[in-house]
Scaffold this motif. Structure first.
Motif, PDB file in Angstrom:
ATOM      1  N   ASN A   7      18.616  19.618  49.981  1.00 24.06           N
ATOM      2  CA  ASN A   7      19.965  19.661  50.539  1.00 24.06           C
ATOM      3  C   ASN A   7      19.989  20.325  51.912  1.00 24.06           C
ATOM      4  OD1 ASN A   7      21.212  18.316  48.413  1.00 24.06           O
ATOM      5  ND2 ASN A   7      21.454  20.198  47.239  1.00 24.06           N
ATOM      6  N   VAL A   8      19.192  21.371  52.079  1.00 20.33           N
ATOM      7  CA  VAL A   8      19.117  22.022  53.391  1.00 20.33           C
ATOM      8  C   VAL A   8      18.599  21.032  54.430  1.00 20.33           C
ATOM      9  CG1 VAL A   8      17.923  23.805  54.745  1.00 20.33           C
ATOM     10  CG2 VAL A   8      18.905  24.381  52.507  1.00 20.33           C
ATOM     11  N   LYS A   9      17.505  20.336  54.095  1.00 18.17           N
ATOM     12  CA  LYS A   9      16.928  19.348  55.029  1.00 18.17           C
ATOM     13  C   LYS A   9      17.943  18.275  55.392  1.00 18.17           C
ATOM     14  CE  LYS A   9      12.168  19.540  53.349  1.00 18.17           C
ATOM     15  NZ  LYS A   9      11.111  18.754  52.689  1.00 18.17           N
ATOM     16  N   LYS A  10      18.686  17.810  54.391  1.00 18.78           N
ATOM     17  CA  LYS A  10      19.679  16.763  54.598  1.00 18.78           C
ATOM     18  C   LYS A  10      20.787  17.211  55.540  1.00 18.78           C
ATOM     19  CE  LYS A  10      20.200  14.879  50.317  1.00 18.78           C
ATOM     20  NZ  LYS A  10      20.963  14.528  49.123  1.00 18.78           N
ATOM     21  N   LEU A  11      21.174  18.470  55.422  1.00 19.83           N
ATOM     22  CA  LEU A  11      22.323  18.982  56.173  1.00 19.83           C
ATOM     23  C   LEU A  11      21.989  19.497  57.569  1.00 19.83           C
ATOM     24  CD1 LEU A  11      24.123  20.791  53.258  1.00 19.83           C
ATOM     25  CD2 LEU A  11      24.920  18.772  54.473  1.00 19.83           C
ATOM     26  N   LEU A  12      20.743  19.827  57.831  1.00 21.48           N
ATOM     27  CA  LEU A  12      20.392  20.387  59.140  1.00 21.48           C
ATOM     28  C   LEU A  12      20.903  19.548  60.317  1.00 21.48           C
ATOM     29  CD1 LEU A  12      16.804  21.831  58.563  1.00 21.48           C
ATOM     30  CD2 LEU A  12      18.868  23.123  59.106  1.00 21.48           C
ATOM     31  N   PRO A  13      20.668  18.229  60.331  1.00 23.93           N
ATOM     32  CA  PRO A  13      21.149  17.452  61.479  1.00 23.93           C
ATOM     33  C   PRO A  13      22.677  17.439  61.600  1.00 23.93           C
ATOM     34  CG  PRO A  13      19.681  16.132  60.096  1.00 23.93           C
ATOM     35  CD  PRO A  13      19.909  17.414  59.392  1.00 23.93           C
ATOM     36  N   TYR A  14      23.367  17.460  60.475  1.00 22.26           N
ATOM     37  CA  TYR A  14      24.831  17.429  60.498  1.00 22.26           C
ATOM     38  C   TYR A  14      25.418  18.753  60.949  1.00 22.26           C
ATOM     39  CZ  TYR A  14      24.328  13.036  58.084  1.00 22.26           C
ATOM     40  OH  TYR A  14      23.989  11.758  57.762  1.00 22.26           O
ATOM     41  N   LYS A  15      24.636  19.805  60.843  1.00 22.16           N
ATOM     42  CA  LYS A  15      25.072  21.130  61.281  1.00 22.16           C
ATOM     43  C   LYS A  15      24.514  21.455  62.661  1.00 22.16           C
ATOM     44  CE  LYS A  15      27.267  22.086  57.487  1.00 22.16           C
ATOM     45  NZ  LYS A  15      28.667  22.423  57.435  1.00 22.16           N
ATOM     46  N   ASN A  16      23.877  20.472  63.303  1.00 20.25           N
ATOM     47  CA  ASN A  16      23.246  20.656  64.613  1.00 20.25           C
ATOM     48  C   ASN A  16      22.288  21.835  64.617  1.00 20.25           C
ATOM     49  OD1 ASN A  16      24.269  18.477  65.988  1.00 20.25           O
ATOM     50  ND2 ASN A  16      26.143  19.549  66.570  1.00 20.25           N
ATOM     51  N   LEU A  17      21.485  21.926  63.576  1.00 19.98           N
ATOM     52  CA  LEU A  17      20.506  22.998  63.454  1.00 19.98           C
ATOM     53  C   LEU A  17      19.111  22.424  63.329  1.00 19.98           C
ATOM     54  CD1 LEU A  17      22.169  25.372  60.831  1.00 19.98           C
ATOM     55  CD2 LEU A  17      21.661  25.940  63.201  1.00 19.98           C
ATOM     56  N   GLU A  18      18.163  23.163  63.837  1.00 19.86           N
ATOM     57  CA  GLU A  18      16.759  22.859  63.615  1.00 19.86           C
ATOM     58  C   GLU A  18      16.209  23.967  62.732  1.00 19.86           C
ATOM     59  OE1 GLU A  18      14.536  22.102  67.155  1.00 19.86           O
ATOM     60  OE2 GLU A  18      16.149  20.923  68.035  1.00 19.86           O
ATOM     61  N   VAL A  19      15.074  23.732  62.139  1.00 18.49           N
ATOM     62  CA  VAL A  19      14.480  24.713  61.235  1.00 18.49           C
ATOM     63  C   VAL A  19      14.281  26.044  61.943  1.00 18.49           C
ATOM     64  CG1 VAL A  19      12.479  25.259  59.805  1.00 18.49           C
ATOM     65  CG2 VAL A  19      13.409  22.942  59.803  1.00 18.49           C
ATOM     66  N   LYS A  20      13.819  26.005  63.197  1.00 21.69           N
ATOM     67  CA  LYS A  20      13.582  27.257  63.927  1.00 21.69           C
ATOM     68  C   LYS A  20      14.877  28.027  64.141  1.00 21.69           C
ATOM     69  CE  LYS A  20      13.807  25.155  68.466  1.00 21.69           C
ATOM     70  NZ  LYS A  20      13.226  24.980  69.763  1.00 21.69           N
ATOM     71  N   ASP A  21      15.993  27.310  64.387  1.00 20.64           N
ATOM     72  CA  ASP A  21      17.287  27.970  64.540  1.00 20.64           C
ATOM     73  C   ASP A  21      17.723  28.620  63.231  1.00 20.64           C
ATOM     74  OD1 ASP A  21      17.505  26.981  67.197  1.00 20.64           O
ATOM     75  OD2 ASP A  21      18.287  25.088  66.425  1.00 20.64           O
ATOM     76  N   LEU A  22      17.536  27.893  62.148  1.00 23.79           N
ATOM     77  CA  LEU A  22      17.894  28.405  60.832  1.00 23.79           C
ATOM     78  C   LEU A  22      17.097  29.673  60.524  1.00 23.79           C
ATOM     79  CD1 LEU A  22      19.496  28.000  58.201  1.00 23.79           C
ATOM     80  CD2 LEU A  22      17.615  26.578  57.384  1.00 23.79           C
ATOM     81  N   ALA A  23      15.815  29.647  60.792  1.00 26.03           N
ATOM     82  CA  ALA A  23      14.958  30.813  60.542  1.00 26.03           C
ATOM     83  C   ALA A  23      15.405  31.999  61.392  1.00 26.03           C
ATOM     84  CB  ALA A  23      13.501  30.470  60.827  1.00 26.03           C
ATOM     85  N   PHE A  24      15.669  31.757  62.664  1.00 24.72           N
ATOM     86  CA  PHE A  24      16.096  32.830  63.559  1.00 24.72           C
ATOM     87  C   PHE A  24      17.399  33.446  63.073  1.00 24.72           C
ATOM     88  CE2 PHE A  24      18.721  34.190  67.155  1.00 24.72           C
ATOM     89  CZ  PHE A  24      17.924  35.205  67.661  1.00 24.72           C
ATOM     90  N   ARG A  25      18.364  32.603  62.770  1.00 26.01           N
ATOM     91  CA  ARG A  25      19.673  33.105  62.351  1.00 26.01           C
ATOM     92  C   ARG A  25      19.618  33.785  60.988  1.00 26.01           C
ATOM     93  NH1 ARG A  25      23.882  28.490  63.569  1.00 26.01           N
ATOM     94  NH2 ARG A  25      25.250  30.024  62.606  1.00 26.01           N
ATOM     95  N   ALA A  26      18.674  33.380  60.153  1.00 29.40           N
ATOM     96  CA  ALA A  26      18.516  34.014  58.835  1.00 29.40           C
ATOM     97  C   ALA A  26      17.686  35.292  58.934  1.00 29.40           C
ATOM     98  CB  ALA A  26      17.868  33.039  57.864  1.00 29.40           C
ATOM     99  N   GLY A  27      17.036  35.494  60.079  1.00 30.10           N
ATOM    100  CA  GLY A  27      16.240  36.693  60.273  1.00 30.10           C
ATOM    101  C   GLY A  27      14.916  36.674  59.524  1.00 30.10           C
ATOM    102  N   VAL A  28      14.370  35.472  59.371  1.00 29.63           N
ATOM    103  CA  VAL A  28      13.073  35.331  58.695  1.00 29.63           C
ATOM    104  C   VAL A  28      12.130  34.539  59.587  1.00 29.63           C
ATOM    105  CG1 VAL A  28      14.067  35.440  56.371  1.00 29.63           C
ATOM    106  CG2 VAL A  28      13.746  33.214  57.461  1.00 29.63           C
ATOM    107  N   PRO A  29      10.822  34.664  59.370  1.00 28.17           N
ATOM    108  CA  PRO A  29       9.877  33.864  60.152  1.00 28.17           C
ATOM    109  C   PRO A  29      10.071  32.363  59.886  1.00 28.17           C
ATOM    110  CG  PRO A  29       8.731  35.642  59.024  1.00 28.17           C
ATOM    111  CD  PRO A  29      10.132  35.605  58.486  1.00 28.17           C
ATOM    112  N   TYR A  30       9.798  31.587  60.899  1.00 21.46           N
ATOM    113  CA  TYR A  30       9.843  30.125  60.794  1.00 21.46           C
ATOM    114  C   TYR A  30       9.013  29.651  59.609  1.00 21.46           C
ATOM    115  CZ  TYR A  30       8.768  25.304  62.271  1.00 21.46           C
ATOM    116  OH  TYR A  30       8.590  23.936  62.312  1.00 21.46           O
TER     117      TYR A  30
END
Length: 123
Positions: A7-30
């Motif tokens: 579900n995360v993978k599916k939603l990333l493009p619709y939320k205009n997020l890339e994995v690296k952005d998600l990791a940064f905003r979550a405060g965890v390593p890529y």
């Protein structure tokens, strides 16, 4: 377990997020996000909750307990003119802040952006 990352993978493009952005905003390593996706392992509860907040979707939806609904681009997505109207309204609402930020040096502006995103993500 696999449904969370699916579900995360599916939603990333619709939320205009890339994995690296998600990791940064979550405060965890890529690598934490990528490894979770590749292994289909369930993240710790605190990380799962952070991701749901960042993506602005319920944790239940990401866990697969609720149906994750993605708009049908042809029938339900706003038209280009509607999107432009929404963006113009948002710009007008925040014009004073945007103009002030444009006058600040880029390095300071980037730091302020990071601070704002981290503050928003902590709520």
């Amino acid at each position: 377990m696999a449904s969370f990352w699916t579900n995360v993978k599916k939603l990333l493009p619709y939320k205009n997020l890339e994995v690296k952005d998600l990791a940064f905003r979550a405060g965890v390593p890529y690598s934490t996000i990528i490894n979770g996706m590749n292994k289909n392992s369930m993240p710790h509860a605190d990380l799962a909750l952070k991701i749901s907040k960042i993506m602005n979707i319920s944790l239940e939806s990401l866990l697969g307990e609720e149906t994750v609904r993605i708009l049908n681009a042809e029938t339900e997505a706003p038209s280009q003119s509607e999107l432009e109207k929404q963006e113009l309204t948002l710009y007008r609402k925040n014009k004073l802040i945007i103009d002030a930020l444009e006058e600040i040096p880029v390095t300071v502006r980037d730091s302020m952006q990071d601070l704002i995103l981290k503050t928003r993500d902590s709520y």
